[in-house]
Scaffold this motif. Structure first.
Motif, short mmCIF file in Angstrom:
data_model
loop_
_atom_site.label_atom_id
_atom_site.label_comp_id
_atom_site.label_asym_id
_atom_site.label_seq_id
_atom_site.Cartn_x
_atom_site.Cartn_y
_atom_site.Cartn_z
N ARG A 72 46.03 47.70 37.89
CA ARG A 72 44.56 47.59 37.04
C ARG A 72 43.21 46.96 37.28
O ARG A 72 43.37 45.49 37.91
CB ARG A 72 44.80 47.11 35.37
N HIS A 73 42.12 47.36 37.42
CA HIS A 73 41.03 47.29 37.75
C HIS A 73 40.17 47.13 36.44
O HIS A 73 39.99 47.43 35.68
CB HIS A 73 40.36 48.35 39.24
N ILE A 74 39.79 45.61 36.19
CA ILE A 74 39.65 45.66 34.59
C ILE A 74 38.12 45.14 34.08
O ILE A 74 37.66 45.16 33.16
CB ILE A 74 40.41 44.43 33.87
N SER A 75 37.65 44.58 35.90
CA SER A 75 36.55 44.05 35.27
C SER A 75 35.45 43.96 36.69
O SER A 75 36.55 43.59 37.69
CB SER A 75 36.75 42.08 35.63
N ALA A 76 34.08 44.67 36.63
CA ALA A 76 33.39 44.77 37.80
C ALA A 76 32.17 43.82 38.42
O ALA A 76 32.72 42.08 37.63
CB ALA A 76 31.99 45.22 37.16
N THR A 77 32.18 42.91 39.65
CA THR A 77 31.72 41.99 40.16
C THR A 77 31.37 42.51 41.09
O THR A 77 31.15 42.94 42.04
CB THR A 77 33.09 41.28 41.48
N PRO A 78 30.01 41.50 41.21
CA PRO A 78 29.13 42.26 42.08
C PRO A 78 28.58 41.26 43.12
O PRO A 78 29.99 40.71 43.42
CB PRO A 78 27.89 41.34 41.72
N VAL A 79 28.27 41.63 44.45
CA VAL A 79 27.56 41.50 46.16
C VAL A 79 27.57 40.00 45.53
O VAL A 79 26.99 39.51 44.53
CB VAL A 79 27.21 41.89 46.34
N GLY A 80 28.68 39.30 46.40
CA GLY A 80 27.81 37.61 46.30
C GLY A 80 29.25 36.95 45.73
O GLY A 80 28.86 35.64 46.36
N GLU A 81 30.10 37.31 45.59
CA GLU A 81 30.62 36.89 44.65
C GLU A 81 32.68 36.61 45.16
O GLU A 81 32.58 37.45 46.40
CB GLU A 81 30.89 37.21 42.93
N ARG A 82 33.22 35.29 45.23
CA ARG A 82 33.08 35.50 45.79
C ARG A 82 34.70 36.05 44.78
O ARG A 82 35.77 35.44 43.32
CB ARG A 82 34.26 33.89 46.37
N VAL A 83 35.81 36.75 45.67
CA VAL A 83 36.99 37.27 45.26
C VAL A 83 38.33 36.52 45.43
O VAL A 83 38.71 36.03 46.53
CB VAL A 83 37.45 38.60 45.04
N THR A 84 39.34 35.87 44.68
CA THR A 84 40.54 36.07 44.88
C THR A 84 41.70 36.46 44.94
O THR A 84 41.64 36.26 43.12
CB THR A 84 40.79 34.17 44.76
N ALA A 85 42.76 36.75 45.49
CA ALA A 85 43.67 37.58 44.99
C ALA A 85 44.90 37.07 45.65
O ALA A 85 44.87 36.36 46.44
CB ALA A 85 44.06 38.43 45.67
N MET A 86 45.55 36.65 44.23
CA MET A 86 46.87 36.04 44.22
C MET A 86 48.16 36.94 44.60
O MET A 86 48.26 37.84 43.54
CB MET A 86 47.40 34.48 43.29
N TRP A 104 40.80 37.25 40.89
CA TRP A 104 39.92 37.00 40.48
C TRP A 104 38.16 36.85 40.95
O TRP A 104 38.30 36.15 42.09
CB TRP A 104 40.42 35.41 39.71
N ASP A 105 37.43 36.47 40.22
CA ASP A 105 36.25 36.41 40.74
C ASP A 105 35.33 35.18 40.25
O ASP A 105 36.87 34.25 39.07
CB ASP A 105 35.08 37.36 40.46
N ASP A 106 34.71 34.95 40.61
CA ASP A 106 34.68 33.57 39.78
C ASP A 106 34.07 33.04 38.61
O ASP A 106 33.84 31.62 38.06
CB ASP A 106 32.31 33.15 40.50
N HIS A 107 34.16 34.22 37.44
CA HIS A 107 34.12 34.41 36.99
C HIS A 107 35.57 34.85 35.54
O HIS A 107 35.88 33.83 34.43
CB HIS A 107 33.04 35.19 36.11
N GLU A 108 36.17 35.37 35.98
CA GLU A 108 37.06 36.33 35.29
C GLU A 108 38.55 36.72 36.50
O GLU A 108 38.26 37.29 37.15
CB GLU A 108 36.95 36.87 34.64
N LEU A 109 39.74 37.20 35.63
CA LEU A 109 40.31 37.64 35.69
C LEU A 109 39.59 39.31 36.06
O LEU A 109 39.31 39.83 34.73
CB LEU A 109 41.89 38.24 35.04
N ILE A 110 40.53 39.79 36.80
CA ILE A 110 39.80 41.32 37.16
C ILE A 110 40.15 42.61 37.26
O ILE A 110 40.42 43.19 37.16
CB ILE A 110 38.22 41.57 38.50
N GLY A 111 41.41 41.92 38.00
CA GLY A 111 42.79 42.80 38.28
C GLY A 111 43.84 42.58 38.15
O GLY A 111 43.87 41.18 38.64
#
Length: 131
Positions: A72-86, A104-111
């Motif tokens: 599930r992709h649960i939150s949008a992430t804008p250009v410039g933010e870092r995304v970490t997948a584990m 996660w992006d810089d703020h929250e779980l995104i998927g």
């Protein structure tokens, strides 16, 4: 074909990190019209994390291939933010490895979701492909 699987174990973790660029956005990937991190790129990052967790444990003649993903992709992430997948190995049944994947992006779980990889013998696998 029977083969021995390298000593994989539940609990192994892999990670993959990237900064979102305009090329990673839905409007460039054909997966939407907005300039936000595209779902296909998030899935690829999750799969890279899974490869990182599994393939490092395998002998040179083996690799893992993705056979199923449910996220599930649960939150949008804008250009410039870092995304970490584990990815964490949660179950192993023969050559079938199940992983929990999250991003996660810089703020929250995104998927989040699950991914299944299958351990293959590289030479045997490649010999079955049409030339």
């Amino acid at each position: 074909m029977s083969m021995e699987v390298a000593p994989l174990r539940v609990g192994l973790i892999g990670e993959s990190v990237q900064t979102v660029t305009a090329a990673d956005c839905a409007n460039q990937m054909g997966s939407g019209s907005l300039e936000v991190f595209a779902t296909p790129i998030m899935i690829a990052l999750m799969e890279a994390a899974a490869v990182s967790a599994v393939d490092a444990q395998l002998p040179a003649e083996q690799a893992s291939v993705g056979i199923h993903i449910d996220v599930r992709h649960i939150s949008a992430t804008p250009v410039g933010e870092r995304v970490t997948a584990m990815a964490e190995v949660t179950h192993i049944e023969g050559r079938r490895v199940t992983l929990q994947v999250r991003a996660w992006d810089d703020h929250e779980l995104i998927g989040e979701g699950t991914h299944i990889r299958y351990i293959i013998d590289i030479d045997h696998f490649m010999s079955r492909l049409p030339h």
